[in-house]
Design a protein around this motif. Structure first.
Motif, PDB file in Angstrom:
ATOM      1  N   ALA A   1       0.827  -1.211   0.000  1.00 26.96           N
ATOM      2  CA  ALA A   1       0.000   0.000   0.000  1.00 26.96           C
ATOM      3  C   ALA A   1       0.856   1.254   0.000  1.00 26.96           C
ATOM      4  CB  ALA A   1      -0.942  -0.015   1.206  1.00 26.96           C
ATOM      5  N   THR A   2       1.906   1.275   0.792  1.00 24.91           N
ATOM      6  CA  THR A   2       2.786   2.447   0.802  1.00 24.91           C
ATOM      7  C   THR A   2       3.516   2.592  -0.532  1.00 24.91           C
ATOM      8  OG1 THR A   2       4.461   1.068   1.901  1.00 24.91           O
ATOM      9  CG2 THR A   2       3.145   2.530   3.297  1.00 24.91           C
ATOM     10  N   LEU A   3       3.901   1.467  -1.145  1.00 20.33           N
ATOM     11  CA  LEU A   3       4.596   1.539  -2.433  1.00 20.33           C
ATOM     12  C   LEU A   3       3.685   2.119  -3.512  1.00 20.33           C
ATOM     13  CD1 LEU A   3       7.019   0.969  -4.227  1.00 20.33           C
ATOM     14  CD2 LEU A   3       6.226  -1.396  -4.461  1.00 20.33           C
ATOM     15  N   VAL A   4       2.437   1.659  -3.575  1.00 18.95           N
ATOM     16  CA  VAL A   4       1.505   2.179  -4.569  1.00 18.95           C
ATOM     17  C   VAL A   4       1.155   3.635  -4.275  1.00 18.95           C
ATOM     18  CG1 VAL A   4      -0.850   1.942  -5.473  1.00 18.95           C
ATOM     19  CG2 VAL A   4       0.586  -0.076  -5.177  1.00 18.95           C
ATOM     20  N   ALA A   5       1.059   3.982  -2.993  1.00 28.71           N
ATOM     21  CA  ALA A   5       0.714   5.355  -2.636  1.00 28.71           C
ATOM     22  C   ALA A   5       1.762   6.356  -3.120  1.00 28.71           C
ATOM     23  CB  ALA A   5       0.538   5.470  -1.117  1.00 28.71           C
ATOM     24  N   VAL A   6       3.035   5.979  -3.105  1.00 28.77           N
ATOM     25  CA  VAL A   6       4.081   6.911  -3.518  1.00 28.77           C
ATOM     26  C   VAL A   6       4.335   6.871  -5.015  1.00 28.77           C
ATOM     27  CG1 VAL A   6       5.221   6.684  -1.287  1.00 28.77           C
ATOM     28  CG2 VAL A   6       5.999   5.276  -3.188  1.00 28.77           C
TER      29      VAL A   6
END
Length: 490
Positions: free
Chosen positions: A133-138
């Motif tokens: 989720a953090t990877l896709v968010a950035v």
């Protein structure tokens, strides 16, 4: 009539710009808080507080239950990556951190092996939601946020063992192992809630979607994750010979590398790098941390914080510099892996050390090398490729732990005195550094060979095109397929 609408759209654009900057700042803080929380769930530290366990609890079974977090995490990541096609990253961020918060709160009341296993699985699932989720968010945000993500992932893997052990110094309750940083979890959850509100306010912008091919590969990534999870649980439940554990761990790493070899050149580079970082970084630093504890002649955790902090600053700075200067070339990735190789080599000469400051050298080389390599490959990959590489990283971590355990079991065989125990742990660390260095060389060579083969294929294709042009032949162009409108008009 048009003037008021023009002013309103300009004001909306300016407000959206301000909101975007604020949202990026919140997301950056969320990455700094959430990634260490996710990775710190990996180490199994219940053996450190074994003296505090009540008599009615089976200590061996408790250790096995406490080790369920990493298998749960690595099985969650591929499915969470697939879910991100339909669910926003903001939803998974709030859900993952909420699950961690609930598990932390319930951890204070754990009193049985079964409940410990349930809570550790909950920790693993929550952490497994946070990573993709953090990877896709950035991904769709400014490139510096992607660099921050890569640097924080490298830093989290570097410091996970020390962070997991830090709250256990002088504790009086063994349940602290189930709730190491409840305050940080609460802060991260609050940041995720703010980010969710900002995401909703911005009109719920769509996240990048993985390609169809990458979705299929993400499903394939569950196979090695499940296999290595079963292997880890089996070896923890039975007295396996050290040689068999080493053999199975090597086969597991080979299987992960074989799956990493699929896809295009950028995909292979990302997967190889994630696998190498996963196998080497956390398992190596975990052994260094244990060897440098006071009981084995080192400075203890208090003497390790300065090297960790220096390595952390250098790792994040290196990631940002690589991204700012847009240095996303294959040689930069190889340079990062070579720096990790140098860090492993320095471990053989600088550990154990009664003075913690000298450990800046191996820590910085490992952290900066991993950070540079991850940032460089993520700059060349698509979001689907990056998610697939991430799905291979955690099985590689567990395979690295298994291989390190096999090496330790080999060295600890026949130990009869305290001094022999210390010497055996140190010898196991030095041998592990040699094994990890060999693995780094294998990954660098594989990446170079496959990259060269892909480049040769591309050049051969260009030469064939040039020959066609020089001969005057024209390649047939397929006729466009008739559209529904054409069919209707016919």
């Amino acid at each position: 009539m048009a003037v008021p609408s023009i002013h309103r759209s300009a004001d909306a654009a300016e407000s959206g710009t301000r909101l975007g900057w604020f949202s990026d700042a919140v997301l950056a803080l969320l990455i700094v808080a959430a990634l260490p929380l996710a990775i710190v769930a990996i180490p199994n530290t219940v053996s450190v507080v074994a003296a505090l366990l009540p008599d009615g609890i089976d200590r061996v079974e408790l250790m096995r239950a406490h080790g369920l977090a990493l298998p749960a995490m690595m099985l969650t990541v591929p499915f969470a990556a697939l879910a991100l096609r339909r669910v926003g990253a903001a939803h998974l961020l709030v859900g993952g951190l909420a699950l961690l918060a609930v598990a932390d709160a319930a951890g204070g009341y754990a009193g049985s092996v079964f409940l410990v296993g349930v809570l550790r699985v909950a920790h693993g699932i929550g952490a497994g939601l946070l990573l993709p989720a953090t990877l896709v968010a950035v991904w769709a945000r400014p490139p510096v946020l992607r660099a921050l993500w890569a640097g924080m992932l490298a830093l989290s893997l570097l410091g996970a063992q020390a962070l997991a052990l830090w709250p256990l110094d002088g504790v009086t309750r063994w349940q602290v192992t189930l709730q190491p940083f409840p305050l940080l979890t609460g802060i991260a959850l609050a940041l995720a809630a703010v980010y969710f509100v900002l995401w909703m306010t911005a009109g719920r912008p769509a996240a990048p979607v993985a390609l169809f091919e990458e979705r299929g590969r993400l499903l394939k990534a569950t196979a090695p994750a499940a296999g290595i999870a079963v292997l880890a649980i089996s070896t923890a439940s039975q007295d396996w010979r050290a040689e068999l554990v080493i053999l199975l761990a090597v086969l597991a790493i080979a299987g992960v590398l074989a799956l990493a070899s699929t896809g295009d050149r950028a995909g292979r580079a990302s997967s190889y790098t994630m696998v190498a970082v996963g196998v080497v970084l956390l398992p190596s630093i975990a052994q260094v941390t244990y060897v440098e504890m006071r009981g084995l002649g080192g400075p203890g955790l208090s003497g390790l914080w300065l090297p960790f902090c220096v390595a952390a600053l250098l790792a994040v700075a290196a990631a940002v510099l690589v991204r700012v200067f847009a240095v996303a070339h294959t040689w930069v990735t190889s340079l990062g892996l070579l720096a990790m190789l140098a860090g492993l080599s320095s471990m053989r000469f600088l550990t154990p050390s009664p003075e913690g400051l000298v450990l800046v050298v191996p820590f910085a080389l490992l952290a900066v090398g991993a950070s540079v390599a991850l940032t460089a490959v993520l700059g060349q990959a698509g979001v689907g490729t990056a998610l697939f590489a991430l799905a291979l990283c955690l099985p590689a971590v567990l395979a690295g732990y298994l291989l390190g355990t096999g090496v330790q079991l080999t060295m600890l065989r026949g130990v009869t005195s305290a001094q022999e125990l210390v010497d055996s742990f140190v010898s196991a660390l030095h041998l592990w550094a040699l094994v990890g260095g060999f693995l780094m060389v294998v990954v660098i060579v594989m990446a170079a060979l496959l990259s060269g083969r892909a480049r040769a294929t591309q050049e051969a294709g260009r030469e064939r095109q040039d020959d066609v042009r020089e001969s005057g032949a024209v390649a047939p162009v397929p006729a466009p397929a008739p559209s529904p409108e054409d069919g209707a008009s016919a």
